[in-house]
Write a protein that holds these residues in place. Sequence first.
Motif, short mmCIF file in Angstrom:
data_model
loop_
_atom_site.label_atom_id
_atom_site.label_comp_id
_atom_site.label_asym_id
_atom_site.label_seq_id
_atom_site.Cartn_x
_atom_site.Cartn_y
_atom_site.Cartn_z
N LYS A 6 0.84 -1.20 0.00
CA LYS A 6 0.00 0.00 0.00
C LYS A 6 0.87 1.25 0.00
CE LYS A 6 -3.00 2.23 3.23
NZ LYS A 6 -3.83 2.10 4.41
N ASP A 9 -4.01 5.13 0.54
CA ASP A 9 -5.24 4.36 0.76
C ASP A 9 -5.84 3.84 -0.54
OD1 ASP A 9 -5.13 4.56 3.50
OD2 ASP A 9 -6.42 6.32 3.60
N SER A 10 -5.60 4.55 -1.63
CA SER A 10 -6.22 4.16 -2.90
C SER A 10 -5.22 3.70 -3.96
CB SER A 10 -7.05 5.32 -3.44
OG SER A 10 -6.23 6.46 -3.61
N LEU A 12 -1.96 0.98 -4.71
CA LEU A 12 -1.17 -0.16 -4.28
C LEU A 12 -0.28 -0.61 -5.42
CD1 LEU A 12 -4.32 -0.41 -3.08
CD2 LEU A 12 -3.15 -2.05 -1.66
N GLU A 28 -8.06 -6.88 -0.75
CA GLU A 28 -7.56 -5.50 -0.73
C GLU A 28 -8.56 -4.49 -1.31
OE1 GLU A 28 -4.98 -4.34 0.74
OE2 GLU A 28 -3.86 -6.17 1.17
N ILE A 30 -9.42 -4.06 -4.50
CA ILE A 30 -8.92 -3.49 -5.75
C ILE A 30 -10.07 -3.40 -6.76
CG2 ILE A 30 -7.31 -3.80 -7.68
CD1 ILE A 30 -5.97 -3.20 -4.91
N THR A 76 -10.07 6.85 -10.12
CA THR A 76 -10.49 5.67 -9.35
C THR A 76 -10.62 6.04 -7.87
OG1 THR A 76 -9.46 4.16 -10.93
CG2 THR A 76 -9.86 3.30 -8.71
N ALA A 77 -9.63 6.76 -7.35
CA ALA A 77 -9.65 7.18 -5.93
C ALA A 77 -10.85 8.08 -5.65
CB ALA A 77 -8.35 7.90 -5.58
N ARG A 82 -9.91 1.55 -5.53
CA ARG A 82 -8.48 1.37 -5.24
C ARG A 82 -7.80 0.83 -6.49
NH1 ARG A 82 -7.17 -1.69 0.15
NH2 ARG A 82 -5.87 0.08 0.65
N SER A 83 -6.66 1.43 -6.83
CA SER A 83 -5.89 1.01 -8.00
C SER A 83 -4.69 0.18 -7.59
CB SER A 83 -5.37 2.23 -8.77
OG SER A 83 -6.43 2.95 -9.32
#
Length: 151
Positions: A6, A9-10, A12, A28, A30, A76-77, A82-83
């Motif tokens: 990570k 937060d958004s 990874l 996770e 995703i 995405t965030a 989450r990317s």
Amino acid sequence: MQQISKITDSLLISNSRSACNDELLHHEGITHCINVSRQQPFPSLKISTLRIAVFDDPQENLYDYFDLCADAIQDTAQGGGRSLVYCKNGRSRSATICIAYLMKHQQLPLEKAFQIVKAARSVAEPNKGFWSQLQRYEENLMATQSKMQTN
């Protein structure tokens, strides 16, 4: 070892083996994968994906994809997702994209963005060509920011 690291937060980062572990992705949360490779597979989970077809070669042009990827991660965030950014080893290509995102959307200098990615994933190390592209990106981002401040 299968691992997803990570960065925020958004955002990874991982290698392709971990990125294709549907159970790990589900755990996770995703929702979007950016595959920064020509050959690595996508996960079988039904999530949004983006392929940036480049090799881990200093001569490859990854620069042209910095804005596209950074904006996709940001979108995405902002949508609550989450990317996950990955390449074969989760070392050079994916790290470069994550650094570019931090520079553009968190207004971090290159060195600080690199330290954050390296702290999350110790093997992160953009190749020399990608590093010089990140340096050029930093110069362009700073020039754009200063133009916006003078207007």
